[in-house]
Design a protein around this motif. Structure first.
Motif, PDB file in Angstrom:
ATOM      1  N   GLN A   1      -2.262  15.095   3.106  1.00  0.00           N
ATOM      2  CA  GLN A   1      -1.839  16.072   4.121  1.00  0.00           C
ATOM      3  C   GLN A   1      -1.062  15.423   5.258  1.00  0.00           C
ATOM      4  OE1 GLN A   1      -5.428  18.104   5.351  1.00  0.00           O
ATOM      5  NE2 GLN A   1      -5.439  19.426   3.548  1.00  0.00           N
ATOM      6  N   LYS A   2      -1.097  14.089   5.330  1.00  0.00           N
ATOM      7  CA  LYS A   2      -0.416  13.397   6.425  1.00  0.00           C
ATOM      8  C   LYS A   2       0.829  12.640   5.970  1.00  0.00           C
ATOM      9  CE  LYS A   2      -4.263  12.763   9.564  1.00  0.00           C
ATOM     10  NZ  LYS A   2      -3.849  12.736  10.956  1.00  0.00           N
ATOM     11  N   GLU A   3       1.067  12.552   4.651  1.00  0.00           N
ATOM     12  CA  GLU A   3       2.230  11.794   4.201  1.00  0.00           C
ATOM     13  C   GLU A   3       3.524  12.556   4.480  1.00  0.00           C
ATOM     14  OE1 GLU A   3       2.071  10.995  -0.041  1.00  0.00           O
ATOM     15  OE2 GLU A   3       1.349  13.002  -0.446  1.00  0.00           O
ATOM     16  N   MET A   4       4.608  11.805   4.680  1.00  0.00           N
ATOM     17  CA  MET A   4       5.897  12.406   5.006  1.00  0.00           C
ATOM     18  C   MET A   4       6.370  13.325   3.879  1.00  0.00           C
ATOM     19  SD  MET A   4       9.513  10.552   5.811  1.00  0.00           S
ATOM     20  CE  MET A   4      10.004  10.347   4.114  1.00  0.00           C
ATOM     21  N   ALA A   5       6.222  12.888   2.652  1.00  0.00           N
ATOM     22  CA  ALA A   5       6.578  13.660   1.463  1.00  0.00           C
ATOM     23  C   ALA A   5       5.717  13.151   0.318  1.00  0.00           C
ATOM     24  CB  ALA A   5       8.059  13.491   1.141  1.00  0.00           C
ATOM     25  N   LYS A   6       5.601  13.922  -0.743  1.00  0.00           N
ATOM     26  CA  LYS A   6       4.760  13.524  -1.865  1.00  0.00           C
ATOM     27  C   LYS A   6       5.147  12.130  -2.357  1.00  0.00           C
ATOM     28  CE  LYS A   6       3.042  15.108  -6.336  1.00  0.00           C
ATOM     29  NZ  LYS A   6       1.768  14.488  -6.129  1.00  0.00           N
ATOM     30  N   GLY A   7       4.141  11.289  -2.486  1.00  0.00           N
ATOM     31  CA  GLY A   7       4.360   9.926  -2.960  1.00  0.00           C
ATOM     32  C   GLY A   7       4.580   8.894  -1.871  1.00  0.00           C
ATOM     33  N   PHE A   8       4.662   9.318  -0.632  1.00  0.00           N
ATOM     34  CA  PHE A   8       4.914   8.366   0.450  1.00  0.00           C
ATOM     35  C   PHE A   8       3.653   7.660   0.936  1.00  0.00           C
ATOM     36  CE2 PHE A   8       9.170   9.677   0.537  1.00  0.00           C
ATOM     37  CZ  PHE A   8       9.869   8.803   1.348  1.00  0.00           C
ATOM     38  N   TYR A   9       2.483   8.268   0.792  1.00  0.00           N
ATOM     39  CA  TYR A   9       1.291   7.584   1.304  1.00  0.00           C
ATOM     40  C   TYR A   9       1.100   6.245   0.605  1.00  0.00           C
ATOM     41  CZ  TYR A   9      -2.417   8.163  -2.274  1.00  0.00           C
ATOM     42  OH  TYR A   9      -3.201   8.079  -3.390  1.00  0.00           O
ATOM     43  N   GLN A  10       1.508   6.152  -0.671  1.00  0.00           N
ATOM     44  CA  GLN A  10       1.342   4.900  -1.404  1.00  0.00           C
ATOM     45  C   GLN A  10       2.168   3.780  -0.779  1.00  0.00           C
ATOM     46  OE1 GLN A  10       2.047   7.897  -2.740  1.00  0.00           O
ATOM     47  NE2 GLN A  10       0.558   8.334  -4.349  1.00  0.00           N
ATOM     48  N   VAL A  11       3.369   4.106  -0.363  1.00  0.00           N
ATOM     49  CA  VAL A  11       4.227   3.119   0.297  1.00  0.00           C
ATOM     50  C   VAL A  11       3.630   2.754   1.655  1.00  0.00           C
ATOM     51  CG1 VAL A  11       6.541   2.701   1.228  1.00  0.00           C
ATOM     52  CG2 VAL A  11       6.261   3.984  -0.913  1.00  0.00           C
ATOM     53  N   ASP A  12       3.233   3.757   2.408  1.00  0.00           N
ATOM     54  CA  ASP A  12       2.694   3.537   3.747  1.00  0.00           C
ATOM     55  C   ASP A  12       1.394   2.737   3.702  1.00  0.00           C
ATOM     56  OD1 ASP A  12       4.854   5.041   4.649  1.00  0.00           O
ATOM     57  OD2 ASP A  12       3.678   6.881   4.824  1.00  0.00           O
ATOM     58  N   CYS A  13       0.499   3.081   2.783  1.00  0.00           N
ATOM     59  CA  CYS A  13      -0.769   2.348   2.675  1.00  0.00           C
ATOM     60  C   CYS A  13      -0.548   0.916   2.207  1.00  0.00           C
ATOM     61  CB  CYS A  13      -1.741   3.073   1.741  1.00  0.00           C
ATOM     62  SG  CYS A  13      -2.467   4.552   2.492  1.00  0.00           S
ATOM     63  N   SER A  14       0.464   0.704   1.375  1.00  0.00           N
ATOM     64  CA  SER A  14       0.786  -0.662   0.944  1.00  0.00           C
ATOM     65  C   SER A  14       1.223  -1.509   2.139  1.00  0.00           C
ATOM     66  CB  SER A  14       1.874  -0.650  -0.130  1.00  0.00           C
ATOM     67  OG  SER A  14       1.397  -0.052  -1.315  1.00  0.00           O
ATOM     68  N   ALA A  15       2.023  -0.925   3.012  1.00  0.00           N
ATOM     69  CA  ALA A  15       2.443  -1.647   4.225  1.00  0.00           C
ATOM     70  C   ALA A  15       1.227  -1.965   5.096  1.00  0.00           C
ATOM     71  CB  ALA A  15       3.469  -0.827   5.002  1.00  0.00           C
ATOM     72  N   ALA A  16       0.322  -1.011   5.229  1.00  0.00           N
ATOM     73  CA  ALA A  16      -0.889  -1.240   6.024  1.00  0.00           C
ATOM     74  C   ALA A  16      -1.733  -2.355   5.413  1.00  0.00           C
ATOM     75  CB  ALA A  16      -1.705   0.051   6.130  1.00  0.00           C
ATOM     76  N   ILE A  17      -1.852  -2.343   4.093  1.00  0.00           N
ATOM     77  CA  ILE A  17      -2.641  -3.379   3.413  1.00  0.00           C
ATOM     78  C   ILE A  17      -2.029  -4.754   3.643  1.00  0.00           C
ATOM     79  CG2 ILE A  17      -3.325  -4.277   1.147  1.00  0.00           C
ATOM     80  CD1 ILE A  17      -3.664  -1.287   0.296  1.00  0.00           C
ATOM     81  N   GLU A  18      -0.724  -4.867   3.494  1.00  0.00           N
ATOM     82  CA  GLU A  18      -0.102  -6.177   3.698  1.00  0.00           C
ATOM     83  C   GLU A  18      -0.323  -6.672   5.126  1.00  0.00           C
ATOM     84  OE1 GLU A  18       1.961  -9.687   2.512  1.00  0.00           O
ATOM     85  OE2 GLU A  18       0.832  -8.135   1.476  1.00  0.00           O
ATOM     86  N   ASN A  19      -0.211  -5.777   6.110  1.00  0.00           N
ATOM     87  CA  ASN A  19      -0.521  -6.173   7.489  1.00  0.00           C
ATOM     88  C   ASN A  19      -1.955  -6.697   7.584  1.00  0.00           C
ATOM     89  OD1 ASN A  19       1.988  -5.364   8.447  1.00  0.00           O
ATOM     90  ND2 ASN A  19       1.151  -4.014  10.021  1.00  0.00           N
TER      91      ASN A  19
ATOM     92  N   PHE B   1      -6.993   4.478  -2.630  1.00  0.00           N
ATOM     93  CA  PHE B   1      -5.750   3.799  -3.010  1.00  0.00           C
ATOM     94  C   PHE B   1      -5.993   2.354  -3.448  1.00  0.00           C
ATOM     95  CE2 PHE B   1      -1.949   1.322  -1.759  1.00  0.00           C
ATOM     96  CZ  PHE B   1      -1.062   1.854  -2.683  1.00  0.00           C
ATOM     97  N   ALA B   2      -6.805   1.623  -2.688  1.00  0.00           N
ATOM     98  CA  ALA B   2      -7.022   0.205  -2.992  1.00  0.00           C
ATOM     99  C   ALA B   2      -8.289  -0.283  -2.318  1.00  0.00           C
ATOM    100  CB  ALA B   2      -5.830  -0.624  -2.522  1.00  0.00           C
ATOM    101  N   LEU B   3      -8.748  -1.429  -2.801  1.00  0.00           N
ATOM    102  CA  LEU B   3      -9.878  -2.128  -2.202  1.00  0.00           C
ATOM    103  C   LEU B   3      -9.383  -3.469  -1.690  1.00  0.00           C
ATOM    104  CD1 LEU B   3     -12.447  -1.634  -5.110  1.00  0.00           C
ATOM    105  CD2 LEU B   3     -12.259  -0.253  -3.022  1.00  0.00           C
ATOM    106  N   ILE B   4      -9.979  -3.927  -0.615  1.00  0.00           N
ATOM    107  CA  ILE B   4      -9.698  -5.268  -0.100  1.00  0.00           C
ATOM    108  C   ILE B   4     -11.029  -5.978   0.057  1.00  0.00           C
ATOM    109  CG2 ILE B   4      -8.773  -6.648   1.804  1.00  0.00           C
ATOM    110  CD1 ILE B   4      -7.045  -4.190   2.560  1.00  0.00           C
ATOM    111  N   SER B   5     -11.192  -7.101  -0.635  1.00  0.00           N
ATOM    112  CA  SER B   5     -12.363  -7.941  -0.372  1.00  0.00           C
ATOM    113  C   SER B   5     -12.029  -8.807   0.831  1.00  0.00           C
ATOM    114  CB  SER B   5     -12.707  -8.805  -1.591  1.00  0.00           C
ATOM    115  OG  SER B   5     -11.619  -9.656  -1.931  1.00  0.00           O
ATOM    116  N   LEU B   6     -13.051  -9.131   1.624  1.00  0.00           N
ATOM    117  CA  LEU B   6     -12.825  -9.859   2.867  1.00  0.00           C
ATOM    118  C   LEU B   6     -13.963 -10.835   3.097  1.00  0.00           C
ATOM    119  CD1 LEU B   6     -11.170 -10.072   5.553  1.00  0.00           C
ATOM    120  CD2 LEU B   6     -12.650  -8.264   6.442  1.00  0.00           C
ATOM    121  N   GLY B   7     -13.607 -12.070   3.408  1.00  0.00           N
ATOM    122  CA  GLY B   7     -14.617 -13.078   3.690  1.00  0.00           C
ATOM    123  C   GLY B   7     -13.971 -14.438   3.873  1.00  0.00           C
TER     124      GLY B   7
END
Length: 176
Positions: free
Chosen positions: A90-108, A148-154
């Motif tokens: 409901q918050k993505e700019m257009a269908k399929g954009f959340y995947q790009v946006d979340c990928s950028a967040a993950i890399e950060n 979308f994804a999991l991140i292990s952290l430690g």
């Protein structure tokens, strides 16, 4: 001068980030987790919609349960923290954009973790429908929020040397 020092540190952080699958039995300070989440939220997103949500798991029993739900999540066997990154349709700019946006967040987040002395592993959930459904049901995600994804952290049990990855044959200027 400080800009140059900062840039060198940023480049080193990028080059030294690795996918780590074995962690020390050492807790992660919640303030560091919060800093990593903050870095994720500073990622660019289409029309600044920021269609991400983060579910942090720091209870060992839940982290191990998550490991059992994903066939490629062995990194969670020793990780003290797992972050599930979710996209809000409901918050993505257009269908399929959340995947790009979340990928950028993950890399950060991966780079912030490395800069803070922590290690990570990014484990995809999307577009694996069977696994997405497991996570959605188990954690009662709203219907418009997709795992979308999991991140292990430690803290890594060991660190690998920086590999040589630059390949000029993959660079094309002005034509193929």
């Amino acid at each position: 001068m400080s800009g140059v020092i900062c840039m060198e540190n940023t480049i080193d952080t990028i080059y030294d980030r690795r996918s780590v699958r074995k962690y020390l039995d050492k807790p992660v300070n919640p303030d560091l987790v919060d800093e990593i989440l903050r870095a994720g939220m500073f990622a660019p997103s289409g029309c600044n919609k920021q269609p991400w949500h983060f579910v942090v798991f720091d209870e060992k029993q839940l982290v191990l349960e998550i490991e059992s739900m994903h066939p490629y999540a062995s990194a969670l066997a020793t990780a003290p923290v797992c972050i599930m990154v979710c996209g809000d349709t409901q918050k993505e700019m257009a269908k399929g954009f959340y995947q790009v946006d979340c990928s950028a967040a993950i890399e950060n987040m991966l780079l912030a973790a490395r800069a803070l002395g922590l290690d990570t592993c990014w484990m995809g959930v999307y577009p694996w429908e069977e696994v997405m459904e497991k996570f959605s049901k188990r954690f009662d995600l709203p219907s418009h929020v997709e795992p979308f994804a999991l991140i292990s952290l430690g803290y890594a049990q060991s660190r690998q040397e920086r590999p040589k990855r630059y390949d000029s044959s993959r660079i094309h200027y002005n034509k193929w």
